[in-house]
Design a protein around this motif. Structure first.
Motif, mmCIF file in Angstrom:
data_model
loop_
_atom_site.group_PDB
_atom_site.id
_atom_site.type_symbol
_atom_site.label_atom_id
_atom_site.label_comp_id
_atom_site.label_asym_id
_atom_site.label_seq_id
_atom_site.Cartn_x
_atom_site.Cartn_y
_atom_site.Cartn_z
ATOM 1 N N THR A 11 0.987 -1.184 0.010
ATOM 2 C CA THR A 11 -0.107 0.017 0.146
ATOM 3 C C THR A 11 0.775 1.152 0.036
ATOM 4 O OG1 THR A 11 -0.127 0.076 2.577
ATOM 5 C CG2 THR A 11 -1.718 -1.104 1.523
ATOM 6 N N ILE A 12 0.409 2.579 -0.194
ATOM 7 C CA ILE A 12 1.089 3.706 -0.472
ATOM 8 C C ILE A 12 1.684 3.872 1.152
ATOM 9 C CG2 ILE A 12 -0.792 5.092 -0.350
ATOM 10 C CD1 ILE A 12 2.167 5.797 -2.264
ATOM 11 N N GLU A 13 0.862 3.612 1.970
ATOM 12 C CA GLU A 13 1.073 3.771 3.487
ATOM 13 C C GLU A 13 2.427 2.951 3.902
ATOM 14 O OE1 GLU A 13 -1.976 2.778 2.715
ATOM 15 O OE2 GLU A 13 -3.000 4.943 2.737
ATOM 16 N N ASP A 14 2.562 1.831 3.403
ATOM 17 C CA ASP A 14 3.544 0.958 3.894
ATOM 18 C C ASP A 14 4.732 0.766 2.758
ATOM 19 O OD1 ASP A 14 2.232 0.301 6.169
ATOM 20 O OD2 ASP A 14 1.098 -1.084 4.931
ATOM 21 N N ILE A 15 4.862 1.712 1.786
ATOM 22 C CA ILE A 15 5.924 1.297 0.543
ATOM 23 C C ILE A 15 7.308 1.434 1.004
ATOM 24 C CG2 ILE A 15 5.709 3.897 0.031
ATOM 25 C CD1 ILE A 15 5.680 2.909 -2.992
ATOM 26 N N THR A 16 7.699 1.831 2.255
ATOM 27 C CA THR A 16 9.133 1.945 2.634
ATOM 28 C C THR A 16 9.414 0.348 2.951
ATOM 29 O OG1 THR A 16 8.324 2.645 4.786
ATOM 30 C CG2 THR A 16 9.308 4.316 3.338
ATOM 31 N N GLY A 17 8.464 -0.300 3.376
ATOM 32 C CA GLY A 17 8.652 -1.765 3.828
ATOM 33 C C GLY A 17 9.139 -2.666 2.256
ATOM 34 N N LEU A 18 8.966 -2.164 1.180
ATOM 35 C CA LEU A 18 9.485 -2.818 -0.017
ATOM 36 C C LEU A 18 10.985 -2.778 -0.140
ATOM 37 C CD1 LEU A 18 6.799 -2.058 -2.667
ATOM 38 C CD2 LEU A 18 7.352 -4.183 -1.463
ATOM 39 N N VAL A 19 11.713 -1.834 0.346
ATOM 40 C CA VAL A 19 13.115 -1.707 -0.116
ATOM 41 C C VAL A 19 13.917 -2.921 0.170
ATOM 42 C CG1 VAL A 19 15.365 -0.439 0.796
ATOM 43 C CG2 VAL A 19 13.255 0.894 0.703
ATOM 44 N N GLY A 20 14.465 -3.384 -0.722
ATOM 45 C CA GLY A 20 15.342 -4.505 -0.979
ATOM 46 C C GLY A 20 14.486 -5.654 -1.428
ATOM 47 N N GLU B 144 10.839 9.960 0.448
ATOM 48 C CA GLU B 144 9.672 10.784 0.588
ATOM 49 C C GLU B 144 10.046 11.915 -0.415
ATOM 50 O OE1 GLU B 144 6.414 12.034 3.617
ATOM 51 O OE2 GLU B 144 8.446 11.633 4.194
ATOM 52 N N VAL B 145 9.006 12.445 -1.227
ATOM 53 C CA VAL B 145 9.030 13.470 -1.995
ATOM 54 C C VAL B 145 7.836 14.179 -1.690
ATOM 55 C CG1 VAL B 145 10.446 12.907 -3.986
ATOM 56 C CG2 VAL B 145 8.026 12.370 -3.887
ATOM 57 N N GLU B 146 7.648 15.525 -2.007
ATOM 58 C CA GLU B 146 6.295 16.300 -1.612
ATOM 59 C C GLU B 146 5.267 15.635 -2.122
ATOM 60 O OE1 GLU B 146 4.299 20.636 -2.392
ATOM 61 O OE2 GLU B 146 6.582 20.413 -2.525
ATOM 62 N N GLY B 147 4.272 15.278 -1.582
ATOM 63 C CA GLY B 147 2.886 14.568 -1.541
ATOM 64 C C GLY B 147 3.152 12.888 -1.998
ATOM 65 N N GLY B 148 4.307 12.390 -1.739
ATOM 66 C CA GLY B 148 4.367 10.871 -1.837
ATOM 67 C C GLY B 148 5.736 10.327 -1.755
ATOM 68 N N TRP B 149 6.045 9.346 -2.680
ATOM 69 C CA TRP B 149 7.287 8.680 -2.626
ATOM 70 C C TRP B 149 7.905 8.412 -3.730
ATOM 71 C CZ3 TRP B 149 8.625 7.650 2.122
ATOM 72 C CH2 TRP B 149 7.658 7.588 3.260
ATOM 73 N N GLN B 150 9.121 8.648 -3.802
ATOM 74 C CA GLN B 150 10.096 8.013 -5.052
ATOM 75 C C GLN B 150 10.707 6.884 -4.919
ATOM 76 O OE1 GLN B 150 12.134 11.071 -7.447
ATOM 77 N NE2 GLN B 150 13.959 9.990 -6.964
ATOM 78 N N VAL C 137 19.795 -2.840 -19.158
ATOM 79 C CA VAL C 137 19.878 -2.725 -17.890
ATOM 80 C C VAL C 137 19.569 -1.352 -17.593
ATOM 81 C CG1 VAL C 137 21.419 -4.614 -17.227
ATOM 82 C CG2 VAL C 137 22.367 -2.523 -17.937
ATOM 83 N N ALA C 138 18.694 -0.926 -16.869
ATOM 84 C CA ALA C 138 18.205 0.593 -16.624
ATOM 85 C C ALA C 138 17.905 0.664 -15.020
ATOM 86 C CB ALA C 138 17.092 0.673 -17.540
ATOM 87 N N GLU C 139 17.884 1.783 -14.620
ATOM 88 C CA GLU C 139 17.476 2.097 -13.206
ATOM 89 C C GLU C 139 16.493 3.080 -13.294
ATOM 90 O OE1 GLU C 139 20.389 2.712 -9.383
ATOM 91 O OE2 GLU C 139 19.660 4.947 -10.281
ATOM 92 N N LEU C 140 15.129 2.564 -13.231
ATOM 93 C CA LEU C 140 13.827 3.176 -13.513
ATOM 94 C C LEU C 140 13.606 4.028 -11.824
ATOM 95 C CD1 LEU C 140 11.193 3.644 -14.522
ATOM 96 C CD2 LEU C 140 10.373 1.414 -13.789
ATOM 97 N N VAL C 141 12.936 5.182 -12.321
ATOM 98 C CA VAL C 141 12.523 5.900 -11.215
ATOM 99 C C VAL C 141 11.045 6.177 -11.199
ATOM 100 C CG1 VAL C 141 12.869 8.287 -9.772
ATOM 101 C CG2 VAL C 141 14.933 7.126 -10.853
ATOM 102 N N LEU C 142 10.198 5.759 -10.335
ATOM 103 C CA LEU C 142 8.852 6.199 -10.307
ATOM 104 C C LEU C 142 8.399 6.917 -9.091
ATOM 105 C CD1 LEU C 142 7.727 2.240 -10.565
ATOM 106 C CD2 LEU C 142 7.839 3.791 -12.166
ATOM 107 N N ARG C 143 7.406 7.638 -9.247
ATOM 108 C CA ARG C 143 6.746 8.527 -8.151
ATOM 109 C C ARG C 143 5.368 7.992 -8.067
ATOM 110 N NH1 ARG C 143 9.007 14.545 -7.822
ATOM 111 N NH2 ARG C 143 11.301 13.880 -7.330
ATOM 112 N N HIS C 144 5.136 7.708 -6.471
ATOM 113 C CA HIS C 144 3.528 7.260 -6.157
ATOM 114 C C HIS C 144 3.177 8.314 -5.549
ATOM 115 C CE1 HIS C 144 4.307 3.244 -7.780
ATOM 116 N NE2 HIS C 144 5.493 3.211 -7.320
ATOM 117 N N TYR C 145 1.944 8.996 -5.690
ATOM 118 C CA TYR C 145 1.376 10.084 -4.875
ATOM 119 C C TYR C 145 0.308 9.541 -3.865
ATOM 120 C CZ TYR C 145 4.628 13.029 -7.572
ATOM 121 O OH TYR C 145 5.698 13.724 -8.114
ATOM 122 N N ARG C 146 0.204 9.993 -2.943
ATOM 123 C CA ARG C 146 -0.892 9.862 -1.896
ATOM 124 C C ARG C 146 -2.377 10.211 -2.368
ATOM 125 N NH1 ARG C 146 3.451 12.095 1.313
ATOM 126 N NH2 ARG C 146 4.339 10.354 2.368
#
Length: 153
Positions: free
Chosen positions: A9-18, A120-126, A144-153
């Motif tokens: 969930t957007i609230e628990d997204i930091t738990g995905l690291v790794g 954390e970024v303004e309004g969400g997560w990178q 091979v690519a390093e993708l950067v996504l943003r998810h907003y609350r």
């Protein structure tokens, strides 16, 4: 092959690291895909669209555009990564992209990766995702690519 995506969930997204992602299922890149991409992008280099010219190249036949291969990221990522409860998500960009191996017409690719960081970024997560586009039967990846996504609350 059924793939179980990494889901948060957007609230628990930091738990995905790794978290390791994938691999996604294999997807064929057809000559029709290549031709349509050439029409849309204007990149009609003979290595992509002229079978006779491409046959004389080091590849021995037509190959997919590197950017076509990269553009398949969303289709593959939807199988292996999902964030729920966000108001929107965007592809913010890429930090690094390389194409170490050509994708011959008719070859199959799939994607695997991991969640490297969630900031954390303004309004969400990178979210930063190093990804590998595997080429079936090849030692070197297609991309091979390093993708950067943003998810907003």
């Amino acid at each position: 092959m059924t793939v179980s995506p990494a889901v948060s969930t957007i609230e628990d997204i930091t738990g995905l690291v790794g978290t390791e992602l994938g691999p996604s299922s294999w997807r064929e890149i057809t000559q029709s895909d290549i031709d349509r991409y050439a029409d849309l992008s204007g990149d009609d280099n003979p290595i992509h669209v002229d079978a006779e010219a491409a046959a004389r190249s080091p590849y021995g036949g037509t190959i997919a555009h590197g950017m076509l291969t990269l553009s398949m990221v969303v289709r593959h990522l939807r199988e292996i990564y999902r964030v729920t409860g966000a108001s929107m998500g965007i592809v913010y960009g890429f930090n690094k992209i390389r194409f170490p191996n050509a994708v011959p017409s008719g070859a199959r690719i799939r994607v695997r990766g991991r969640v490297a960081s969630v900031d954390e970024v303004e309004g969400g997560w990178q979210v930063t995702l190093p990804l590998t586009f595997e080429l079936e039967g090849a030692d070197k990846p297609a991309c091979v690519a390093e993708l950067v996504l943003r998810h907003y609350r």
